[in-house]
Write a protein that holds these residues in place. Structure first.
Motif: not given
Length: 297
Positions: A101-125
């Motif tokens: 977010t600090l680097h204004f990198d929306s692509e990286r943010c979405n990549q990270l969310f893709d990863l976290y939602f694949s690893q954890f339950h959505y409520k945990t995320v």
């Protein structure tokens, strides 16, 4: 029963994808013929069709979609998935998203969310990563360490992720319809997003309007959609008077309405029918909704 080539043609999916979803993600369990060939049941085909829709239309990862499918089918419990992460520290994930977010990198943010939602339950995320992240973003903005543009970027990404989940849960025709809003001037909607996710998970029909909702025209929409419950979120007590104004005007126009108000602007839970206040620390939402449903204006 269907052979894999028939399923591939029926769903317009390559056979290699079907096998991958079966073996890598354990999405389905086809039966085997005496000669060892896979054969797929009608249920298998319907499950693959549902998974394909989540991945293509809602931009979910395959593992995330499979997890939701198993919850819907009762094969795993939501609580089990959440309990597995109770002792997990999410500081690394929060810091990674904050740095993007600090680097204004929306692509990286979405990549990270893709990863976290694949690893954890959505409520945990949402509860263990998104909520502390947005607090951290808010603090950085107040200290002048992060611009409002960057705050808007991550807020919009979070909103889009939530909207993807809003569409997954089917709505029950027997439950009261809800409209979810923040009053005019209220731009913080994370609390409203989380409450809407809870309502959708319980299969309430919810019309999510979101931040900065004007009062003008709201009564017509409520009548048009036959709304019974208005959910309002406020982030500070400075919006309390405006929220009450919404209640007073809407209730006068429709005395059958019920109101639930939550967010950081609510200090304690209390009920003054037709208004229920829910503090951020009160998580007994099922009981509160039961009270609202039982109340007759």
């Amino acid at each position: 029963m269907y052979k894999i080539n028939a399923v591939s043609k029926l769903l317009d999916m390559p056979t290699v994808t079907i096998r991958s979803w079966e073996t890598r993600y354990h999405a389905i369990t086809p039966k085997r013929t005496e000669s060892g060939h896979r054969v797929y049941t009608e249920e298998n085909v319907n499950d693959l069709k549902w998974l394909k829709k989540q991945v293509q239309d809602h931009k979910m990862s395959v593992s995330q979609a499979v997890q939701l499918l198993k919850i819907h089918k009762g094969e795993i419990e939501k609580e089990q998935l959440i309990d597995n992460t109770i002792n997990h520290s999410f500081e690394a994930q929060i810091n990674e998203l904050f740095d993007a977010t600090l680097h204004f990198d929306s692509e990286r943010c979405n990549q990270l969310f893709d990863l976290y939602f694949s690893q954890f339950h959505y409520k945990t995320v949402f509860y263990s990563i998104v909520v502390p992240l947005m607090y951290k973003v808010g603090d950085a903005w107040e200290k002048g360490e992060l611009s409002v543009i960057k705050e808007h970027m991550i807020s919009n990404i979070v909103l889009q992720r939530a909207i993807n989940f809003f569409t997954i849960f089917h709505s029950s025709p027997v439950l009261p319809k809800v409209i979810a809003i923040c009053p005019e001037g209220e731009h913080h909607q994370l609390g409203l997003i989380l409450f809407t996710l809870f309502l959708k998970e319980q299969h309430y029909p919810v019309y999510y309007i979101g931040a900065d909702t004007p009062l003008d025209g709201l009564d017509e929409l409520i009548k048009e959609k036959d709304i019974e419950i208005v959910a309002i979120s406020i982030s500070s007590d400075e919006h309390e008077l405006k929220a009450q104004k919404y209640i007073d005007i809407l209730y006068k126009q429709n005395p059958k309405l019920k109101f639930i108000i939550g967010g950081l602007g609510i200090k304690e839970s209390k009920k003054q029918e037709p208004r229920w206040d829910v503090s951020p620390f009160d998580k007994d939402w099922l009981n509160i909704m039961s009270q609202i449903n039982d109340y007759k204006n």
